[in-house]
Design a protein around this motif. Structure first.
Motif, PDB file in Angstrom:
ATOM      1  N   LEU A 234      22.908  12.892  -2.978  1.00  0.00           N
ATOM      2  CA  LEU A 234      23.440  11.833  -2.096  1.00  0.00           C
ATOM      3  C   LEU A 234      23.816  10.597  -2.910  1.00  0.00           C
ATOM      4  O   LEU A 234      24.894  10.017  -2.710  1.00  0.00           O
ATOM      5  N   ILE A 235      22.940  10.187  -3.812  1.00  0.00           N
ATOM      6  CA  ILE A 235      23.224   8.985  -4.620  1.00  0.00           C
ATOM      7  C   ILE A 235      24.491   9.213  -5.460  1.00  0.00           C
ATOM      8  O   ILE A 235      25.355   8.339  -5.560  1.00  0.00           O
ATOM      9  N   ARG A 236      24.636  10.414  -5.999  1.00  0.00           N
ATOM     10  CA  ARG A 236      25.832  10.697  -6.813  1.00  0.00           C
ATOM     11  C   ARG A 236      27.095  10.655  -5.968  1.00  0.00           C
ATOM     12  O   ARG A 236      28.100  10.066  -6.339  1.00  0.00           O
ATOM     13  N   GLN A 237      27.020  11.283  -4.774  1.00  0.00           N
ATOM     14  CA  GLN A 237      28.183  11.288  -3.870  1.00  0.00           C
ATOM     15  C   GLN A 237      28.567   9.861  -3.489  1.00  0.00           C
ATOM     16  O   GLN A 237      29.747   9.510  -3.444  1.00  0.00           O
ATOM     17  N   ALA A 238      27.555   9.053  -3.195  1.00  0.00           N
ATOM     18  CA  ALA A 238      27.807   7.671  -2.765  1.00  0.00           C
ATOM     19  C   ALA A 238      28.442   6.864  -3.900  1.00  0.00           C
ATOM     20  O   ALA A 238      29.409   6.123  -3.679  1.00  0.00           O
ATOM     21  N   GLN A 239      27.927   7.040  -5.104  1.00  0.00           N
ATOM     22  CA  GLN A 239      28.475   6.278  -6.240  1.00  0.00           C
ATOM     23  C   GLN A 239      29.912   6.690  -6.525  1.00  0.00           C
ATOM     24  O   GLN A 239      30.763   5.859  -6.815  1.00  0.00           O
ATOM     25  N   GLU A 240      30.179   8.003  -6.375  1.00  0.00           N
ATOM     26  CA  GLU A 240      31.564   8.472  -6.587  1.00  0.00           C
ATOM     27  C   GLU A 240      32.527   7.846  -5.585  1.00  0.00           C
ATOM     28  O   GLU A 240      33.693   7.662  -5.866  1.00  0.00           O
ATOM     29  N   ARG A 241      32.004   7.509  -4.370  1.00  0.00           N
ATOM     30  CA  ARG A 241      32.855   6.910  -3.343  1.00  0.00           C
ATOM     31  C   ARG A 241      32.829   5.389  -3.378  1.00  0.00           C
ATOM     32  O   ARG A 241      33.317   4.734  -2.474  1.00  0.00           O
ATOM     33  N   GLY A 242      32.186   4.823  -4.396  1.00  0.00           N
ATOM     34  CA  GLY A 242      32.205   3.365  -4.560  1.00  0.00           C
ATOM     35  C   GLY A 242      31.173   2.628  -3.722  1.00  0.00           C
ATOM     36  O   GLY A 242      31.260   1.404  -3.558  1.00  0.00           O
ATOM     37  N   CYS A 243      30.189   3.333  -3.178  1.00  0.00           N
ATOM     38  CA  CYS A 243      29.157   2.678  -2.363  1.00  0.00           C
ATOM     39  C   CYS A 243      28.109   2.036  -3.266  1.00  0.00           C
ATOM     40  O   CYS A 243      27.793   2.559  -4.331  1.00  0.00           O
ATOM     41  N   GLU A 244      27.532   0.933  -2.779  1.00  0.00           N
ATOM     42  CA  GLU A 244      26.368   0.361  -3.447  1.00  0.00           C
ATOM     43  C   GLU A 244      25.169   1.251  -3.108  1.00  0.00           C
ATOM     44  O   GLU A 244      25.047   1.721  -1.967  1.00  0.00           O
ATOM     45  N   THR A 245      24.270   1.474  -4.077  1.00  0.00           N
ATOM     46  CA  THR A 245      23.169   2.426  -3.842  1.00  0.00           C
ATOM     47  C   THR A 245      21.821   1.855  -4.290  1.00  0.00           C
ATOM     48  O   THR A 245      21.762   0.929  -5.101  1.00  0.00           O
ATOM     49  N   LEU A 246      20.779   2.452  -3.736  1.00  0.00           N
ATOM     50  CA  LEU A 246      19.400   2.124  -4.132  1.00  0.00           C
ATOM     51  C   LEU A 246      18.631   3.438  -4.175  1.00  0.00           C
ATOM     52  O   LEU A 246      18.607   4.183  -3.183  1.00  0.00           O
ATOM     53  N   ASP A 247      17.992   3.738  -5.313  1.00  0.00           N
ATOM     54  CA  ASP A 247      17.337   5.045  -5.426  1.00  0.00           C
ATOM     55  C   ASP A 247      15.860   4.985  -5.020  1.00  0.00           C
ATOM     56  O   ASP A 247      15.295   3.916  -4.781  1.00  0.00           O
ATOM     57  N   GLY A 248      15.239   6.170  -4.936  1.00  0.00           N
ATOM     58  CA  GLY A 248      13.867   6.274  -4.435  1.00  0.00           C
ATOM     59  C   GLY A 248      12.824   5.645  -5.353  1.00  0.00           C
ATOM     60  O   GLY A 248      11.743   5.269  -4.901  1.00  0.00           O
ATOM     61  N   LEU A 249      13.167   5.523  -6.644  1.00  0.00           N
ATOM     62  CA  LEU A 249      12.216   4.886  -7.560  1.00  0.00           C
ATOM     63  C   LEU A 249      12.015   3.425  -7.187  1.00  0.00           C
ATOM     64  O   LEU A 249      10.923   2.882  -7.335  1.00  0.00           O
ATOM     65  N   GLU A 250      13.087   2.787  -6.685  1.00  0.00           N
ATOM     66  CA  GLU A 250      12.968   1.375  -6.292  1.00  0.00           C
ATOM     67  C   GLU A 250      11.979   1.217  -5.151  1.00  0.00           C
ATOM     68  O   GLU A 250      11.218   0.256  -5.092  1.00  0.00           O
ATOM     69  N   MET A 251      11.989   2.175  -4.226  1.00  0.00           N
ATOM     70  CA  MET A 251      11.042   2.122  -3.099  1.00  0.00           C
ATOM     71  C   MET A 251       9.616   2.322  -3.608  1.00  0.00           C
ATOM     72  O   MET A 251       8.687   1.617  -3.223  1.00  0.00           O
TER      73      MET A 251
END
Ligand code: NDP
Length: 284
Positions: A234-251
């Protein structure tokens, strides 16, 4: 010079718990703060939970984390609950305050504080995938932070309905429940898309969420609770589409920061904690 060999103790209670990396992250925080504290990972059978909490009391533990399967069962052994833990009826962090052991829930708080550094959820539309413990913690905290609407998308309608009812009964937020039995199209105007399912968790790292990824807009903020691996599909797909992301390690780091603050009164450096976890996942 007088010496003191009594070290303040903290712990994680769970079962199974051997693969839980929290100890590494928290000990990195103690080291960075210059605190000679200890954090130990303890495998506690559900039948022994009461005795373990009594043990933590008499041995003067400053607090302890609870993970599967103790998050709900621990409540009856505590002296009180913080606001989020009370709404969720689940505790992941116990804190000694005076003579009392108080149950807190930092899972959602850690997530929302990470999100808020990048984008404020107040007044926003959230699509939340999943309705288990992590989803519930995130939904409660987003509602307490003023999210306008939370759309719960969950495979099993029963679990989805239970989480929706909890939000509707106790919090001021619009909710909608979608039963997830077909590829899900992300609605236009979705400000936040959050995966709070276990899809993509190691070892099933190639598992994909049943989403119509072409409906994901660059304006949507995308987050995933799965932290192993941090770079999910999901994070990879979102980044490919230019979305800002936050991964599970941050949580994971976010809830750890709050736990350390509750126990010690000091704020650790999240970057030091994240690097300690990254080293674990890199097999260092
Ligand atoms: P639960 O077992 O309580 O909930 C699991 C959720 O995932 C349910 O909503 C379940 O749906 C859904 N799900 C599982 N498999 C599928 C699938 N194939 N398709 C669609 N939905 C699915 O687990 P938790 O909520 O405790 O944990 C969920 C994830 O969050 C885990 O990966 C965990 O590691 C992570 N987590 C991360 C934290 C962090 O700090 N980053 C903190 C806590 C958890 P259904 O109801 O239909 O079964």
């Amino acid at each position: 010079m007088a010496q003191n060999f009594l070290k303040p103790l903290t712990a994680c209670f769970g079962k199974p718990v051997a693969e839980n990396p929290t100890q590494v992250m928290i000990e990195a925080a103690y080291g960075q703060l210059g605190l000679d504290w200890r954090y130990i990972t303890l495998e506690i059978d559900p039948a022994d939970l009461k005795a373990a909490v009594v043990g933590a009391r008499v041995m003067g533990f400053r607090g302890f984390n609870c993970t599967i399967p103790h998050k709900v069962a621990v409540i009856e052994h505590l002296d009180g609950l913080g606001e989020s833990a009370s709404v969720m009826q689940a505790v992941n962090c116990v804190v000694r305050r005076g003579d009392e052991l108080i149950g807190e829930n930092t899972d959602g708080k850690g997530f929302v504080e990470g999100v808020k550094k990048l984008r404020d959820p107040a007044g926003k539309n959230v699509v939340l995938l999943g309705a288990g413990g992590a989803a519930r913690a995130i939904a409660v905290e987003l509602a307490l932070s003023g999210a306008a609407k939370i759309t719960l998308v969950n495979r099993s309608p029963e679990r989805g309905a239970a989480t929706k009812a909890l939000l509707d009964d106790q919090l001021d937020v619009e909710t909608e429940l979608v039963t997830w039995n077909a590829p899900y199209a992300i609605p236009e105007g979705t400000d936040f898309l959050i995966n709070a399912t276990s899809v993509g968790l190691f070892p099933d790292v190639d598992a994909e969420l049943n989403l119509r990824y072409e409906t994901l807009q660059p304006s949507t903020f995308v987050s995933d609770v799965v932290f192993n691996p941090p770079q999910t599909h999901l994070i990879r797909q979102a980044q490919e589409r230019g979305c800002e992301t936050l991964d599970g390690l941050e949580m994971l780091v976010g809830q750890g920061v709050i736990g350390v603050e509750y126990w010690t009164g000091s704020s650790p450096d999240p970057q030091v904690m994240r690097e300690a976890l990254e080293a674990v996942f890199a097999g260092e």
